[in-house]
Motif scaffolding. Sequence first.
Motif, mmCIF file in Angstrom:
data_model
loop_
_atom_site.group_PDB
_atom_site.id
_atom_site.type_symbol
_atom_site.label_atom_id
_atom_site.label_comp_id
_atom_site.label_asym_id
_atom_site.label_seq_id
_atom_site.Cartn_x
_atom_site.Cartn_y
_atom_site.Cartn_z
ATOM 1 N N GLN A 125 0.881 -1.440 0.005
ATOM 2 C CA GLN A 125 -0.001 0.251 -0.078
ATOM 3 C C GLN A 125 1.089 1.839 0.148
ATOM 4 O OE1 GLN A 125 -3.129 0.170 -0.484
ATOM 5 N NE2 GLN A 125 -2.884 2.010 -0.617
ATOM 6 N N ALA A 126 2.527 1.400 0.669
ATOM 7 C CA ALA A 126 2.577 2.899 0.886
ATOM 8 C C ALA A 126 3.220 2.604 -0.266
ATOM 9 C CB ALA A 126 3.862 1.930 2.201
ATOM 10 N N ALA A 127 4.017 1.746 -1.073
ATOM 11 C CA ALA A 127 4.142 1.925 -2.324
ATOM 12 C C ALA A 127 3.244 2.462 -3.473
ATOM 13 C CB ALA A 127 4.838 0.493 -3.185
ATOM 14 N N LEU A 128 2.377 1.664 -3.318
ATOM 15 C CA LEU A 128 1.579 2.163 -4.046
ATOM 16 C C LEU A 128 0.777 3.681 -3.649
ATOM 17 C CD1 LEU A 128 -1.217 2.255 -6.483
ATOM 18 C CD2 LEU A 128 -2.600 1.048 -4.744
ATOM 19 N N ASP A 129 1.102 4.241 -3.155
ATOM 20 C CA ASP A 129 0.487 5.524 -2.550
ATOM 21 C C ASP A 129 1.714 6.361 -3.085
ATOM 22 O OD1 ASP A 129 -1.882 5.058 -0.673
ATOM 23 O OD2 ASP A 129 -1.094 4.833 1.054
ATOM 24 N N ARG A 130 2.654 5.878 -2.521
ATOM 25 C CA ARG A 130 4.521 7.054 -3.665
ATOM 26 C C ARG A 130 3.601 6.628 -4.694
ATOM 27 N NH1 ARG A 130 7.275 3.484 0.317
ATOM 28 N NH2 ARG A 130 7.704 2.592 -1.257
ATOM 29 N N LEU A 131 3.152 6.071 -5.703
ATOM 30 C CA LEU A 131 3.004 6.140 -6.899
ATOM 31 C C LEU A 131 1.771 6.689 -7.411
ATOM 32 C CD1 LEU A 131 3.193 4.944 -9.725
ATOM 33 C CD2 LEU A 131 1.504 3.062 -9.132
ATOM 34 N N ARG A 140 4.990 2.162 -13.555
ATOM 35 C CA ARG A 140 4.239 3.718 -14.693
ATOM 36 C C ARG A 140 3.360 3.442 -15.385
ATOM 37 N NH1 ARG A 140 7.901 8.515 -12.684
ATOM 38 N NH2 ARG A 140 8.602 8.356 -10.510
ATOM 39 N N ARG A 141 2.830 2.321 -15.425
ATOM 40 C CA ARG A 141 2.244 2.574 -16.589
ATOM 41 C C ARG A 141 0.558 2.382 -15.719
ATOM 42 N NH1 ARG A 141 2.727 -3.072 -19.039
ATOM 43 N NH2 ARG A 141 1.680 -2.926 -20.606
ATOM 44 N N LEU A 142 0.703 1.748 -14.708
ATOM 45 C CA LEU A 142 -0.576 1.545 -13.393
ATOM 46 C C LEU A 142 -1.751 2.622 -14.148
ATOM 47 C CD1 LEU A 142 0.647 0.103 -10.441
ATOM 48 C CD2 LEU A 142 -1.751 0.016 -12.005
ATOM 49 N N PRO A 143 -1.372 4.134 -14.045
ATOM 50 C CA PRO A 143 -2.305 5.537 -13.641
ATOM 51 C C PRO A 143 -2.995 5.259 -15.248
ATOM 52 C CG PRO A 143 0.079 6.469 -12.954
ATOM 53 C CD PRO A 143 -0.244 4.680 -13.204
ATOM 54 N N PRO A 162 -6.487 -3.054 -22.138
ATOM 55 C CA PRO A 162 -5.308 -2.928 -22.133
ATOM 56 C C PRO A 162 -5.199 -3.137 -20.528
ATOM 57 C CG PRO A 162 -5.915 -0.404 -22.726
ATOM 58 C CD PRO A 162 -7.152 -1.162 -22.551
ATOM 59 N N PHE A 163 -5.956 -3.192 -19.623
ATOM 60 C CA PHE A 163 -5.670 -3.907 -18.219
ATOM 61 C C PHE A 163 -5.535 -5.123 -18.245
ATOM 62 C CE2 PHE A 163 -6.376 -4.760 -13.795
ATOM 63 C CZ PHE A 163 -5.316 -4.818 -13.049
ATOM 64 N N VAL A 164 -6.052 -6.171 -19.247
ATOM 65 C CA VAL A 164 -6.752 -7.456 -19.314
ATOM 66 C C VAL A 164 -5.234 -8.075 -19.612
ATOM 67 C CG1 VAL A 164 -7.668 -9.403 -19.752
ATOM 68 C CG2 VAL A 164 -9.453 -7.319 -19.167
ATOM 69 N N ALA A 165 -4.741 -7.128 -21.141
ATOM 70 C CA ALA A 165 -3.331 -7.598 -21.382
ATOM 71 C C ALA A 165 -2.828 -7.768 -20.612
ATOM 72 C CB ALA A 165 -3.447 -6.558 -22.291
#
Length: 479
Positions: A228-234, A304-307, A320-323
């Motif tokens: 969660q900390a890594a996701l919040d940083r992203l 950095r593709r997540l957003p 894209p997400f399913v791929a």
Amino acid sequence: MKSSPIRGALLALLLLCGGQSSAATPAAAHPEPHACHLPGVEESLRCLKLPVPLQPGQPATLSLHVTIAPALREGARPDPVFVLAGGPGEAGSDVLPLLATAFKRVRATRDIVFIDQRGTGLSGRLECKSGLDEDVQLSDDEVDAELRRCIKASKAPFAAYTTANAARDIEAVRRALGYGKINLWGGSYGTRLGQVYARAYPASVRALVLDGVAAPEQVIPAGGRDGQAALDRLFEQCANDAACRAAYPTLRADFAALVAKLDAAPLKLNLPDPRTARQVDVTMTSARLLDTVRNMLYAPADARRLPFLVHSAFAGRWQPFVARRNLAADFAPDASPATLMHLAVVCAEDVPRLSPALAAQDASPLTKELTVRMRGLCQAMNVPAVPYVAPARIEAPVLLLSGALDPVTPPHRAASAARHMAHAQQLVVANVGHGVSQLGCAPRLLRTFLDQPGKPVDGACLNEIPAPTFQLGSAGPQP
């Protein structure tokens, strides 16, 4: 430490002073290394099949695979580097490409020895052979049912596949190859194995390099707060990046809305299969969404593709997400960590320590479903718990490498491990996630440390590793 989408949910939580000359020659009873060619490396290497007992005191019935990459220069140093892969479930033969990256400087003067830990790779791999290879079409309940059937059908003595027994195997390899003191490089779970070996056989260890360090007290499924900390940083990095903020101004809210929607009810999708372009039915659940997110956080370039993926899914364009979720299934099953070996270790050494208090303290949506599923699978494994032993002090010099963006073994884990080490130095790299050794100047620093492990390592050059750019559209990351 990644595999198919479902295996990833079980395996990604995850989840080395002067040398000494060789003190002995290989015993005559030991088989001699022979020339071999293995995937991932073009050159001929040396391979060894070493019989070892499943449990101490038993006859040697397990064949352990060892790969030796001899030093490139004549007059090589006598202290090799033994490579301990991650997982648990990854084999040394899976990470042979590290010869051309992390160990390209070290190998000039030292042999590099890759061990396929018992139950992995070519050392009696413990894996399910059917059903799961096509798990992208299965529901979570169907996957778990298939795993339980596989567990029940297996004849493997799961209780023999402990970290302590793997450490005994390392010592058997050292003796069979005639080495004196050795250096250890461990990545991820391999850092746990390296620490266990160093404590069990302190006279055999010259130095350790530990990359993505698991602390002795760390419980593998309990990674919710770190993830969660890594996701919040992203999310914060996107908000602080002008282009990302402009493209995805409500990213955090969009993500929360997606999770809430899938928590309320699974989403039935009909879309072109990313590999075949045929229309397929896909069920998206919050657990599958969060599992993919957690997997992507391991590597900053992937994270950095997540957003873009979250924004597209929030807008109803899930392709894209399913791929990305199906990406690992494009690789051969043998390239992923061994599922049953992973469960054998985690169910004996970690899940018994996952107390209700720890589960509550570590609570995060990222690992909630995984924790529940892991407990059910461990009931099927039915392995005896391995008692936790307070860690003894490691006297050998240790270099600890940590990525500041690591979602599973962040820097505070290495700092915790260092409290039980007499001579430890930690390097934290700002723009790196899970795994440092093959990036930037790290290969040179490994050689510097191993040549003189008693001296401080100047890691300032690691700060030159740049942060990846965010993906702002379908064309990929920004230039």
